[in-house]
Structures are given as structure tokens and as C-alpha cells.
Design a protein around this motif. Sequence first.
Motif, PDB file in Angstrom:
ATOM      1  N   ALA A   4       0.829  -1.205   0.000  1.00 56.11           N
ATOM      2  CA  ALA A   4       0.000   0.000   0.000  1.00 56.11           C
ATOM      3  C   ALA A   4       0.864   1.256   0.000  1.00 56.11           C
ATOM      4  CB  ALA A   4      -0.921   0.007   1.224  1.00 56.11           C
ATOM      5  N   PHE A   6       0.402   5.026   1.683  1.00 54.21           N
ATOM      6  CA  PHE A   6      -0.346   5.866   2.609  1.00 54.21           C
ATOM      7  C   PHE A   6       0.019   7.314   2.289  1.00 54.21           C
ATOM      8  CE2 PHE A   6       0.354   1.789   4.534  1.00 54.21           C
ATOM      9  CZ  PHE A   6      -0.844   1.479   5.172  1.00 54.21           C
ATOM     10  N   TYR A  49      -3.352  -1.109  -2.598  1.00 55.33           N
ATOM     11  CA  TYR A  49      -4.201  -0.116  -1.954  1.00 55.33           C
ATOM     12  C   TYR A  49      -3.518   1.247  -1.897  1.00 55.33           C
ATOM     13  CZ  TYR A  49      -6.921  -4.077  -0.239  1.00 55.33           C
ATOM     14  OH  TYR A  49      -7.685  -5.206  -0.161  1.00 55.33           O
ATOM     15  N   PHE A  51      -4.213   4.671   0.437  1.00 56.53           N
ATOM     16  CA  PHE A  51      -4.953   5.193   1.577  1.00 56.53           C
ATOM     17  C   PHE A  51      -4.580   6.649   1.833  1.00 56.53           C
ATOM     18  CE2 PHE A  51      -4.168   0.641   2.834  1.00 56.53           C
ATOM     19  CZ  PHE A  51      -5.464   0.188   2.651  1.00 56.53           C
ATOM     20  N   HIS A  88      -8.728   3.920  -1.567  1.00 52.64           N
ATOM     21  CA  HIS A  88      -9.476   2.792  -1.022  1.00 52.64           C
ATOM     22  C   HIS A  88     -10.077   3.061   0.355  1.00 52.64           C
ATOM     23  CE1 HIS A  88      -6.937   0.980  -4.155  1.00 52.64           C
ATOM     24  NE2 HIS A  88      -8.041   0.294  -4.383  1.00 52.64           N
ATOM     25  N   ASP A  89      -9.432   3.921   1.123  1.00 56.53           N
ATOM     26  CA  ASP A  89      -9.959   4.244   2.449  1.00 56.53           C
ATOM     27  C   ASP A  89      -9.277   5.515   2.944  1.00 56.53           C
ATOM     28  OD1 ASP A  89     -11.405   4.038   4.832  1.00 56.53           O
ATOM     29  OD2 ASP A  89     -10.808   1.955   5.207  1.00 56.53           O
ATOM     30  N   LEU A 114      -5.181   0.544   9.372  1.00 57.07           N
ATOM     31  CA  LEU A 114      -5.481   0.280   7.956  1.00 57.07           C
ATOM     32  C   LEU A 114      -4.693  -0.935   7.468  1.00 57.07           C
ATOM     33  CD1 LEU A 114      -5.535   3.909   6.523  1.00 57.07           C
ATOM     34  CD2 LEU A 114      -7.463   2.312   6.539  1.00 57.07           C
ATOM     35  N   TYR A 118      -6.606  -4.303   6.005  1.00 59.37           N
ATOM     36  CA  TYR A 118      -6.467  -4.672   4.596  1.00 59.37           C
ATOM     37  C   TYR A 118      -5.325  -5.660   4.340  1.00 59.37           C
ATOM     38  CZ  TYR A 118      -9.802  -0.974   3.527  1.00 59.37           C
ATOM     39  OH  TYR A 118     -10.942  -0.190   3.450  1.00 59.37           O
TER      40      TYR A 118
END
Length: 176
Positions: A4, A6, A49, A51, A88-89, A114, A118
Motif C-alpha cells: 500500500a 499511505f 491499496y 490510503f 481505497h480508504d 489500515l 487490509y
Amino acid sequence: MNRAVFLDRDGVINEVLTNRVKFVNKPKDFYFLPGVPEAIEKLNRSFDYIFVVTNQGGVGLGFMKETQLIKIHEHMIKELKKFGAIIHDVAFCPHKPKEGCECRKPGSKMIMELGERYDVDLSKSYMVGDTDTDIIAGKKAGTKTVFLGRNDPLADAIFQDLSSAADWMIADAGIQ
């Protein structure tokens, strides 16, 4: 496990403290920084992902309600989709600065939660920010860190914008 990226919000994704906008307290105050939607879309092609993790002390200080903040994030997500870019979030800390909560960066709680939710391998993930608190939060969580700006001695990499940072993260992660 998943990989991911961030992203901090203000100063990484959108303008803040510019001629056009001081603070983002309403969707109409939200302006993407140059190349950000395209950079997020590029990251979407390489990472599982994307975020957003953001301190939003304006809620705790009474400058906006949490419902307004959620509308800003919904607006951001909707506008990004027009470019094929997906967040995604979104995790946010609504508390006042110096309130002592666990979620406010430089704490790593938002990233860690997170990551757990995930199934993210944080050691193969990145935290991108424009302040030392972002970089410290990423380090505490075990991610690699990218600073957007001039200098941060703790960061693994430093770039002027998210576009350049995206290219480096994709190459660094060994993703084709």
C-alpha cells in the motif's frame, strides 16, 4: 500480503495555505495539487491499496464538523475517480493538536489499523508526507517514507511532488 501507499492529505494531495485556499473546511476549498490525480492513478496500477491518513485538528478545534470533513473526503474520492484514480480508504484524526490521542500523527495508529484491516505488509509499503510528523508516523509503522519538500533527514526519499515520488516508489518496490 498486500502493498500500500499511505498519503497525507493537505500539502500532498491538495493545496493548503496557498493564495487560493488557506484551509480546507468545505468541498469547494479542495484543489488538487498539479499531477496528483494522475500520480494516484499510476500508483493504483502498481499497488494493491492507496490510503489517505490525515490529521484534521480543525474538527476538534471547532472549525468544521466531522460530517463536513467526511463530505470533503467524499468529494475528493469522487473527483479522483474522474481520472481513474482510486483511494481505497481514508483515516483521519479529528482531535485537537496536543490533545494526546493515539491516532494523531506522529503516532502510527491510523497506518497500523489500515494495514491490519487490509492485510498490508507495512515493510513493503510507503508513507508519503510533507511534514516530519508524517515521516515519523511512517517510520513507527514500519513503512518506507517519502518526504515531499526540500529536506527531511529521516525520510528514505525526498521529492518535490507526488508524481516524481510515485515513479520512485514503483521502481523501488520492483513493480513492473
